[in-house]
Design a protein around this motif. Structure first.
Motif, PDB file in Angstrom:
ATOM      1  N   UNK A   1       0.810  -1.231   0.069  1.00 22.80           N
ATOM      2  CA  UNK A   1      -0.112   0.080   0.019  1.00 22.80           C
ATOM      3  C   UNK A   1       0.887   1.256  -0.137  1.00 22.80           C
ATOM      4  N   UNK A   2       2.039   1.052   0.824  1.00 24.41           N
ATOM      5  CA  UNK A   2       2.752   2.498   0.616  1.00 24.41           C
ATOM      6  C   UNK A   2       3.379   2.576  -0.424  1.00 24.41           C
ATOM      7  N   UNK A   3       3.735   1.713  -1.351  1.00 23.04           N
ATOM      8  CA  UNK A   3       4.323   1.856  -2.682  1.00 23.04           C
ATOM      9  C   UNK A   3       3.272   2.326  -3.500  1.00 23.04           C
ATOM     10  N   UNK A   4       2.093   2.088  -3.616  1.00 21.09           N
ATOM     11  CA  UNK A   4       0.977   2.564  -4.320  1.00 21.09           C
ATOM     12  C   UNK A   4       0.794   4.263  -3.907  1.00 21.09           C
ATOM     13  N   UNK A   5       0.742   4.266  -2.668  1.00 20.57           N
ATOM     14  CA  UNK A   5       0.556   5.685  -2.365  1.00 20.57           C
ATOM     15  C   UNK A   5       1.732   6.666  -2.850  1.00 20.57           C
ATOM     16  N   UNK A   6       2.884   6.145  -2.473  1.00 23.37           N
ATOM     17  CA  UNK A   6       3.989   6.974  -3.168  1.00 23.37           C
ATOM     18  C   UNK A   6       4.045   7.431  -4.728  1.00 23.37           C
ATOM     19  N   UNK A   7       3.533   6.076  -5.414  1.00 20.70           N
ATOM     20  CA  UNK A   7       3.445   6.321  -6.666  1.00 20.70           C
ATOM     21  C   UNK A   7       2.475   7.443  -7.054  1.00 20.70           C
ATOM     22  N   UNK A   8       1.205   7.184  -6.359  1.00 21.13           N
ATOM     23  CA  UNK A   8       0.139   8.048  -6.813  1.00 21.13           C
ATOM     24  C   UNK A   8       0.492   9.471  -6.292  1.00 21.13           C
ATOM     25  N   UNK A   9       1.340   9.574  -5.165  1.00 13.44           N
ATOM     26  CA  UNK A   9       1.562  10.971  -4.794  1.00 13.44           C
ATOM     27  C   UNK A   9       2.774  11.661  -5.809  1.00 13.44           C
ATOM     28  N   UNK A  10       3.450  10.805  -6.496  1.00 11.92           N
ATOM     29  CA  UNK A  10       4.561  11.318  -7.223  1.00 11.92           C
ATOM     30  C   UNK A  10       4.086  12.059  -8.546  1.00 11.92           C
TER      31      UNK A  10
ATOM     32  N   UNK B   1      -9.349   9.917   1.535  1.00 14.58           N
ATOM     33  CA  UNK B   1      -8.944   8.705   2.682  1.00 14.58           C
ATOM     34  C   UNK B   1      -7.579   8.917   3.152  1.00 14.58           C
ATOM     35  N   UNK B   2      -7.661   9.380   4.362  1.00 12.50           N
ATOM     36  CA  UNK B   2      -6.456   9.949   4.868  1.00 12.50           C
ATOM     37  C   UNK B   2      -5.574   9.045   5.749  1.00 12.50           C
ATOM     38  N   UNK B   3      -6.041   7.565   5.852  1.00 14.78           N
ATOM     39  CA  UNK B   3      -5.315   6.517   6.381  1.00 14.78           C
ATOM     40  C   UNK B   3      -3.858   6.308   5.423  1.00 14.78           C
ATOM     41  N   UNK B   4      -3.981   6.201   4.497  1.00 10.06           N
ATOM     42  CA  UNK B   4      -2.819   5.844   3.513  1.00 10.06           C
ATOM     43  C   UNK B   4      -1.643   7.225   3.669  1.00 10.06           C
ATOM     44  N   UNK B   5      -2.282   8.416   3.759  1.00 10.10           N
ATOM     45  CA  UNK B   5      -1.533   9.515   3.997  1.00 10.10           C
ATOM     46  C   UNK B   5      -0.793   9.597   5.248  1.00 10.10           C
ATOM     47  N   UNK B   6      -1.425   9.048   6.417  1.00 11.91           N
ATOM     48  CA  UNK B   6      -1.023   8.988   7.582  1.00 11.91           C
ATOM     49  C   UNK B   6       0.348   7.902   7.742  1.00 11.91           C
ATOM     50  N   UNK B   7      -0.051   6.897   6.872  1.00 13.20           N
ATOM     51  CA  UNK B   7       1.154   5.963   6.882  1.00 13.20           C
ATOM     52  C   UNK B   7       2.121   6.571   6.246  1.00 13.20           C
TER      53      UNK B   7
ATOM     54  N   UNK C   1       4.038   9.012   8.594  1.00 16.53           N
ATOM     55  CA  UNK C   1       4.728   8.121   9.728  1.00 16.53           C
ATOM     56  C   UNK C   1       5.915   7.694   9.176  1.00 16.53           C
ATOM     57  N   UNK C   2       5.963   7.238   8.022  1.00 14.22           N
ATOM     58  CA  UNK C   2       7.408   6.432   7.475  1.00 14.22           C
ATOM     59  C   UNK C   2       8.424   7.536   7.172  1.00 14.22           C
TER      60      UNK C   2
ATOM     61  N   UNK D   1       8.444  10.562   8.737  1.00 11.58           N
ATOM     62  CA  UNK D   1       8.997  11.217  10.093  1.00 11.58           C
ATOM     63  C   UNK D   1       9.832  10.109  10.743  1.00 11.58           C
ATOM     64  N   UNK D   2      10.010   8.962  10.597  1.00  6.33           N
ATOM     65  CA  UNK D   2      10.892   8.065  11.093  1.00  6.33           C
ATOM     66  C   UNK D   2      12.208   8.108  10.404  1.00  6.33           C
ATOM     67  N   UNK D   3      12.156   8.070   9.241  1.00  8.09           N
ATOM     68  CA  UNK D   3      13.353   8.516   8.446  1.00  8.09           C
ATOM     69  C   UNK D   3      13.960   9.847   8.569  1.00  8.09           C
ATOM     70  N   UNK D   4      13.113  10.822   8.817  1.00  6.39           N
ATOM     71  CA  UNK D   4      13.779  12.273   9.043  1.00  6.39           C
ATOM     72  C   UNK D   4      14.356  12.221  10.253  1.00  6.39           C
ATOM     73  N   UNK D   5      13.943  11.500  11.277  1.00  4.82           N
ATOM     74  CA  UNK D   5      14.683  11.685  12.659  1.00  4.82           C
ATOM     75  C   UNK D   5      16.078  10.841  12.372  1.00  4.82           C
ATOM     76  N   UNK D   6      16.016   9.736  11.619  1.00  6.96           N
ATOM     77  CA  UNK D   6      17.273   9.178  11.330  1.00  6.96           C
ATOM     78  C   UNK D   6      18.091  10.135  10.695  1.00  6.96           C
ATOM     79  N   UNK D   7      17.967  10.720   9.807  1.00 13.35           N
ATOM     80  CA  UNK D   7      18.574  11.265   8.654  1.00 13.35           C
ATOM     81  C   UNK D   7      19.153  12.655   9.470  1.00 13.35           C
ATOM     82  N   UNK D   8      18.142  13.405  10.290  1.00 17.50           N
ATOM     83  CA  UNK D   8      18.558  14.489  11.060  1.00 17.50           C
ATOM     84  C   UNK D   8      19.633  14.030  12.102  1.00 17.50           C
ATOM     85  N   UNK D   9      19.722  13.033  12.615  1.00 21.28           N
ATOM     86  CA  UNK D   9      20.851  12.658  13.638  1.00 21.28           C
ATOM     87  C   UNK D   9      22.175  12.160  12.901  1.00 21.28           C
ATOM     88  N   UNK D  10      22.035  11.657  11.530  1.00 18.76           N
ATOM     89  CA  UNK D  10      23.057  11.359  10.865  1.00 18.76           C
ATOM     90  C   UNK D  10      23.822  12.734  10.374  1.00 18.76           C
TER      91      UNK D  10
END
Length: 116
Positions: free
Chosen positions: A8-17, A77-83, A86-87, A89-98
């Motif tokens: 589902x996240x692959x489809x969301x990012x493809x659609x939002x591309x 439908x906002x659930x896929x946008x929230x997913x 969240x993805x 945000x988790x990667x932002x935290x990693x990259x900001x620390x790096x």
């Protein structure tokens, strides 16, 4: 060769591309449910083109179609946008620390305060 997105996240990012699809999402967020004709109005595209964009958004689960007679209303439908959020945000935290650690390393190396 067509690319088939499996999760589902692959489809969301493809659609939002695509900018048109992002604008459709924004229109639904601002104005609530709308018909395909209303969603097509700001774009200089034919109805089949907007239908293809809506189908991609539907397949990604980002919009839901409600059929009432000949009118098709599209709802956000906002659930896929929230997913996706969240993805990111988790990667932002990693990259900001790096990047912070890299900046500290470069500053230390530039001033010669680091151990060799």
């Amino acid at each position: 060769m067509a690319i088939h997105y499996q999760n589902s996240m692959d489809r969301s990012f493809h659609a939002l591309g695509d900018g048109t699809r992002r604008e459709i999402i924004a229109m639904l967020a601002r104005n609530g449910a709308q018909s395909a004709n209303a969603l097509r109005a700001p774009f200089n595209v034919a109805q089949p083109t907007i239908s293809k964009h809506l189908k991609v958004l539907e397949t990604a689960g980002l919009v839901r179609r409600e059929v009432s007679g000949r009118v098709h209303l599209f709802h956000l439908e906002t659930a896929p946008l929230k997913e996706a959020e969240d993805w990111i945000a988790s990667h932002r935290t990693f990259w900001e620390g790096t990047l912070r650690r890299l900046e500290q390393f470069v500053q230390t190396a530039a001033t010669g305060d680091g151990e060799t």
